[in-house]
Design a protein around this motif. Structure first.
Motif, PDB file in Angstrom:
ATOM      1  N   ARG A  33       0.836  -1.206   0.000  1.00  0.00           N
ATOM      2  CA  ARG A  33       0.000   0.000   0.000  1.00  0.00           C
ATOM      3  C   ARG A  33       0.874   1.260   0.000  1.00  0.00           C
ATOM      4  NH1 ARG A  33      -3.907  -1.985   3.246  1.00  0.00           N
ATOM      5  NH2 ARG A  33      -2.754  -1.321   5.074  1.00  0.00           N
ATOM      6  N   ARG A  38      -0.694   6.787  -4.482  1.00  0.00           N
ATOM      7  CA  ARG A  38      -1.048   7.685  -5.576  1.00  0.00           C
ATOM      8  C   ARG A  38      -1.979   8.759  -5.027  1.00  0.00           C
ATOM      9  NH1 ARG A  38      -3.355   2.755  -8.165  1.00  0.00           N
ATOM     10  NH2 ARG A  38      -1.338   2.138  -7.383  1.00  0.00           N
ATOM     11  N   HIS A  40      -5.222  11.174  -5.315  1.00  0.00           N
ATOM     12  CA  HIS A  40      -6.538  11.069  -5.957  1.00  0.00           C
ATOM     13  C   HIS A  40      -7.153  12.462  -6.061  1.00  0.00           C
ATOM     14  CE1 HIS A  40      -6.984   6.693  -6.082  1.00  0.00           C
ATOM     15  NE2 HIS A  40      -6.272   6.691  -4.968  1.00  0.00           N
ATOM     16  N   GLY A 153      -9.197   2.663   2.284  1.00  0.00           N
ATOM     17  CA  GLY A 153      -9.661   2.774   0.903  1.00  0.00           C
ATOM     18  C   GLY A 153     -10.026   4.185   0.477  1.00  0.00           C
ATOM     19  N   GLY A 155      -9.143   8.096  -0.698  1.00  0.00           N
ATOM     20  CA  GLY A 155      -8.107   8.726  -1.502  1.00  0.00           C
ATOM     21  C   GLY A 155      -7.891  10.163  -1.069  1.00  0.00           C
ATOM     22  N   GLU A 192     -11.701   6.559  -9.348  1.00  0.00           N
ATOM     23  CA  GLU A 192     -10.937   5.700 -10.256  1.00  0.00           C
ATOM     24  C   GLU A 192      -9.696   5.191  -9.510  1.00  0.00           C
ATOM     25  OE1 GLU A 192     -10.721   8.626 -13.262  1.00  0.00           O
ATOM     26  OE2 GLU A 192      -9.178   9.774 -12.250  1.00  0.00           O
ATOM     27  N   ALA A 193      -9.153   4.114 -10.039  1.00  0.00           N
ATOM     28  CA  ALA A 193      -8.041   3.471  -9.323  1.00  0.00           C
ATOM     29  C   ALA A 193      -6.793   4.354  -9.300  1.00  0.00           C
ATOM     30  CB  ALA A 193      -7.720   2.133  -9.976  1.00  0.00           C
TER      31      ALA A 193
END
Ligand SMILES: Cc1cc2nc3c(=O)[nH]c(=O)nc-3n(C[C@H](O)[C@H](O)[C@H](O)COP(=O)(O)O)c2cc1C
Length: 278
Positions: A33, A38, A40, A153, A155, A192-193
């Protein structure tokens, strides 16, 4: 896929080099992780439940603190009107208005002098280090918040652009003297991922025993090419000033970005807020 292989793949994507991972290493989920971080900027229209937000803040504020001085605070911007007003100052970042939750991470150089006065002690430490340690503590709390959010989970996107309007934002948030914003933070359930942004190679940023002072430009240009292949910039910065480059990598982008004065008045703001920078 084996957890160790997943981590190896992410690190290869990040650094362009193979870093072997022992499949029996504990904590591979957490390492994956962290390595897969990233930012978001697009979120679902789903609120972040206040209890969860408070839990994440408590986890973030569990971060280590220089000398246990605890000079970092978090301000949750709960009023949408205030969030929109901050967003309106930064028109090129619409994710600030869109974020289901918005926080501001603060450097607090106010508590220690207050405590000194309450305890009737001198305070001979009113100099640059007070600002520096508070800012570092705040950044560590911000980074820990990112990890806590990612674990459930959520972002995030940190927003240092609020410091382009440091005085206005500080007034909106009623920040007292010696409390300054370090960064805002957009928070929400990712739409989005997203993807991994390659970083400079470890041969540039990881040193062994002594600082490797040789010319790092060839290695930086390797990174430019690796990054351009995987995550090309969609737009070139200031083409009217610099023209259109045939190859446009990270170093060209950062050189162009820092060819403009940015926040040149921030030191004056920090001083006006009561910190001493000498
Ligand atoms: C302290 C800090 C401030 C940042 N400020 C902004 C910002 O103002 N706006 C923004 O869109 N992204 C901001 N970012 C996100 C960076 O642009 C992002 O971390 C970087 O491009 C690397 O991408 P990644 O986080 O997806 O790996 C900030 C990140 C950090 C750590």
């Amino acid at each position: 896929m084996q957890p160790a292989t997943a981590l190896e793949n992410i690190l290869k994507e990040r650094f362009g080099t193979s870093i072997p991972v022992d499949p029996d290493l504990p904590g591979l989920d957490e390492l994956t992780r962290i390595a897969g971080h990233r930012s978001h900027r697009r979120f679902l229209e789903r609120a972040v439940e206040p209890g969860l937000l408070r839990l994440l803040c408590a986890c973030a504020l569990s971060a280590p603190s220089k000398s246990d001085l605890q000079q970092a605070d978090i301000l949750v911007v709960g009023e949408k009107e205030t969030q929109r007003a901050i967003a309106a100052l930064i028109a090129d970042m619409p994710w600030i208005a869109d974020a289901p939750a918005f926080l501001v991470f603060l450097a607090n150089g106010r508590r220690l002098p207050l405590i000194a006065a309450a305890r009737e002690k001198p305070f001979p430490n009113d100099h640059l280090d007070l600002f520096f340690t508070a800012a570092v503590d705040s950044a560590i709390v911000l980074a820990t918040f990112l990890r806590a959010a990612a674990a459930v989970g959520l972002g995030c996107c940190p927003i240092s652009a609020i410091r382009d309007h440091a005085r206005t934002v500080s007034e909106m948030l009623a920040l007292p003297a010696r409390v300054i914003p370090v960064a805002g933070l957009c928070l929400g359930w990712p739409k989005e991922a997203g993807g991994v942004t390659p970083r400079l190679g470890l041969e540039v940023t990881l040193h062994q025993d002594r600082y490797a002072a040789e010319d790092s430009m060839p290695r930086i240009e390797d990174y430019d090419r690796r990054r351009e292949a995987r995550r090309p910039y969609l737009r070139q910065r200031a083409p009217e000033r610099w023209g259109k480059a045939a190859a446009y990598g990270w170093s060209e982008d950062k050189a162009r970005q820092y060819a403009e004065p940015l926040r040149a008045d921030f030191g004056a703001f920090v001083c006006a807020q009561g910190f001493r920078l000498d």
